[in-house]
Scaffold this motif. Structure first.
Motif, short mmCIF file in Angstrom:
data_model
loop_
_atom_site.label_atom_id
_atom_site.label_comp_id
_atom_site.label_asym_id
_atom_site.label_seq_id
_atom_site.Cartn_x
_atom_site.Cartn_y
_atom_site.Cartn_z
N VAL A 73 16.17 31.50 55.68
CA VAL A 73 16.86 30.45 54.92
C VAL A 73 18.16 30.97 54.28
N PRO A 74 19.11 30.06 53.95
CA PRO A 74 20.35 30.51 53.29
C PRO A 74 20.09 31.12 51.91
N LYS A 75 20.98 32.04 51.56
CA LYS A 75 20.84 32.72 50.26
C LYS A 75 22.18 32.69 49.53
N ILE A 76 22.09 32.42 48.22
CA ILE A 76 23.29 32.38 47.38
C ILE A 76 23.11 33.48 46.34
N ALA A 77 24.19 34.20 46.02
CA ALA A 77 24.08 35.21 44.96
C ALA A 77 24.87 34.76 43.73
N ILE A 78 24.24 34.90 42.58
CA ILE A 78 24.95 34.65 41.32
C ILE A 78 25.08 35.98 40.59
N LEU A 79 26.32 36.38 40.35
CA LEU A 79 26.59 37.59 39.56
C LEU A 79 26.74 37.11 38.12
N ASN A 80 25.67 37.26 37.35
CA ASN A 80 25.65 36.71 35.98
C ASN A 80 26.08 37.77 34.96
N LYS A 81 26.30 37.31 33.75
CA LYS A 81 26.65 38.15 32.59
C LYS A 81 28.00 38.85 32.79
N ILE A 82 28.94 38.14 33.43
CA ILE A 82 30.26 38.77 33.61
C ILE A 82 31.00 38.90 32.27
N ASP A 83 30.46 38.25 31.23
CA ASP A 83 31.03 38.44 29.89
C ASP A 83 30.86 39.88 29.42
N LEU A 84 29.96 40.62 30.06
CA LEU A 84 29.69 41.99 29.61
C LEU A 84 30.48 43.05 30.38
N VAL A 85 31.27 42.62 31.37
CA VAL A 85 32.04 43.61 32.16
C VAL A 85 33.52 43.23 32.21
N ASP A 86 34.36 44.19 32.58
CA ASP A 86 35.79 43.84 32.72
C ASP A 86 36.04 43.23 34.10
N GLN A 87 37.24 42.71 34.26
CA GLN A 87 37.57 41.98 35.48
C GLN A 87 37.46 42.84 36.74
N GLU A 88 37.85 44.10 36.57
CA GLU A 88 37.83 45.01 37.72
C GLU A 88 36.40 45.21 38.24
N LYS A 89 35.49 45.44 37.29
CA LYS A 89 34.08 45.64 37.65
C LYS A 89 33.52 44.36 38.29
N CYS A 90 33.91 43.25 37.74
CA CYS A 90 33.44 41.96 38.26
C CYS A 90 33.89 41.78 39.72
N GLN A 91 35.14 42.10 39.97
CA GLN A 91 35.67 41.97 41.34
C GLN A 91 34.99 42.93 42.30
N SER A 115 29.12 33.49 33.83
CA SER A 115 28.35 33.87 32.66
C SER A 115 27.59 32.63 32.20
N LEU A 116 26.28 32.69 32.30
CA LEU A 116 25.47 31.51 31.98
C LEU A 116 25.48 31.17 30.50
N ILE A 117 25.87 32.13 29.65
CA ILE A 117 25.91 31.79 28.23
C ILE A 117 27.31 31.37 27.78
N GLN A 118 28.27 31.45 28.72
CA GLN A 118 29.59 30.91 28.39
C GLN A 118 29.75 29.59 29.15
N GLN A 119 30.97 29.12 29.28
CA GLN A 119 31.21 27.85 29.97
C GLN A 119 30.83 27.93 31.45
N VAL A 120 29.95 27.06 31.88
CA VAL A 120 29.59 27.02 33.29
C VAL A 120 29.82 25.60 33.80
N ASP A 121 30.45 25.50 34.97
CA ASP A 121 30.65 24.19 35.57
C ASP A 121 29.38 23.84 36.36
N VAL A 122 28.43 23.19 35.67
CA VAL A 122 27.13 22.91 36.28
C VAL A 122 27.28 21.96 37.47
N ASP A 123 28.19 21.00 37.37
CA ASP A 123 28.38 20.05 38.49
C ASP A 123 28.84 20.79 39.74
N ASN A 124 29.72 21.76 39.54
CA ASN A 124 30.19 22.55 40.68
C ASN A 124 29.04 23.36 41.29
#
Ligand SMILES: Nc1nc2c(ncn2[C@@H]2O[C@H](COP(=O)(O)OP(=O)(O)OP(=O)(O)O)[C@@H](O)[C@H]2O)c(=O)[nH]1
Ligand SMILES: [Mg+2]
Length: 301
Positions: A123-141, A159-168
């Motif tokens: 089956v298809p798989k989607i990855a969510i890289l969560n808690k990006i509020d805890l890392v810098d942009q470089e690490k996130c990329q 980041s699920l505890i910051q603004q998330v576009d749930v509709d998206n």
């Protein structure tokens, strides 16, 4: 409530999705965010979720049945075996998989184990890289790029505890849903009994209020649930593993257990909308986490 056939649009999509990942990455947080309700308990401690928790999202075009699963851990107890079984059963029943990881820590040995487990599925798989509020942009990329090499259809940093576009997010998920009529009534957000939620609320308060081994050594069983027109009376047992844990849970002059009861009553009230009278009893079952029979008795089936 049965779903009326005539009201279902022709292109309706419906399916099951498992939310998987190691403990503490935000699986239950995602479920609650999407359903805008607290379906699954959350705590800063790993291994908060112990069973499969079903949450149902429905709108005019789709129904997504989310299966929140326990975080993947090494088996030290029979309870961990059960937790892993809930995870495996969930992924085997799913139309697609949402893998969540913690940007702050990825990749760990457990992430790799979970990825290995789900890569076997077609089956298809989607990855969510969560808690990006805890890392810098470089690490996130860097981590987004790493996940992109791992056979996921989509990689979503957020980041699920910051603004998330749930509709998206829902729009992305719906791409992986098969055409089906809904499995549940549009009014259902879960198929779990109220008793289960009461047990989970009390367990969450234990996870939030006590330290060390006690939350892990405790489980909650509702013994009586009496629904009256203007109040609900509930009696629940809190099972611990050792006599020495009892005074910690109860506290000096019963102070800890009183706080636990009050916090639980307050939250149960928000669900039942009536006055709640909760009685808590503390009991000991030595090594219950290691015993098949005890696990069965406590509802880990
Ligand atoms: N900093 C930060 N914390 C988050 C984020 N998302 C969730 N958390 C926190 O991470 C902790 C664990 O969240 P849960 O949703 O309980 O994690 P889980 O994956 O369900 O954990 P288990 O049930 O133990 O497997 C909680 O304290 C959340 O508030 C995020 O985007 N950033
Ligand atoms: Mg959880």
């Amino acid at each position: 409530m049965p779903v009326s056939e005539s009201s279902i649009p022709k292109n309706f999509k419906a399916g099951f999705v498992s939310i998987v990942g190691k403990p503490n990455v935000g699986k239950s947080t995602l479920l609650n965010l999407i359903l805008k309700e607290k379906i699954s308990i959350i705590s800063p401690k790993p291994q908060t979720t112990r069973q499969q928790v079903k949450g149902i999202y429905t709108d005019a075009e789709k129904q997504i049945v989310f299966l929140d699963t326990p975080g993947y851990v090494k088996s030290r107890y029979e309870l961990h075996e059960k937790m892993r079984k809930y995870l495996v059963n969930s992924i085997n029943d799913s139309d697609f998989i949402i893998f969540i990881t913690d940007a702050h820590k990825f990749p760990t040995e457990y992430d790799e184990e979970v990825i290995k487990l789900i890569q076997k599925l077609k089956v298809p798989k989607i990855a969510i890289l969560n808690k990006i509020d805890l890392v810098d942009q470089e690490k996130c990329q860097e981590q987004t790029a790493l996940l992109s090499t791992m056979n996921f259809e989509e990689v979503i940093p957020l980041s699920l505890i910051q603004q998330v576009d749930v509709d998206n997010l829902l729009e992305i998920f719906s791409r992986f849903l098969p055409y089906n009529p809904p499995f549940y009534s549009p009014d259902d957000v879960s198929d779990l009994p109220l008793r289960f939620f009461v047990q989970e609320i009390i367990r969450e308060k234990i996870f939030l209020s006590y330290r060390d081994e006690l939350p892990y050594a405790s489980t909650v069983v509702v013994e009586n649930y009496n629904d009256f027109p203007n109040k609900v009376e509930i009696a629940a047992n809190i099972w611990l593993e050792r006599d020495s844990q009892k005074p910690i849970l109860i506290g000096k002059n019963g102070e800890n257990i009183r706080k636990l009861r009050q916090a639980s009553e307050k939250e149960i009230h928000t669900i039942v909308g009536k006055r709640v009278k909760l009685e808590l009893w503390v009991k000991i079952k030595p090594n219950w986490r290691k015993k098949k029979n005890s696990l069965k008795e406590f509802g880990y089936i």
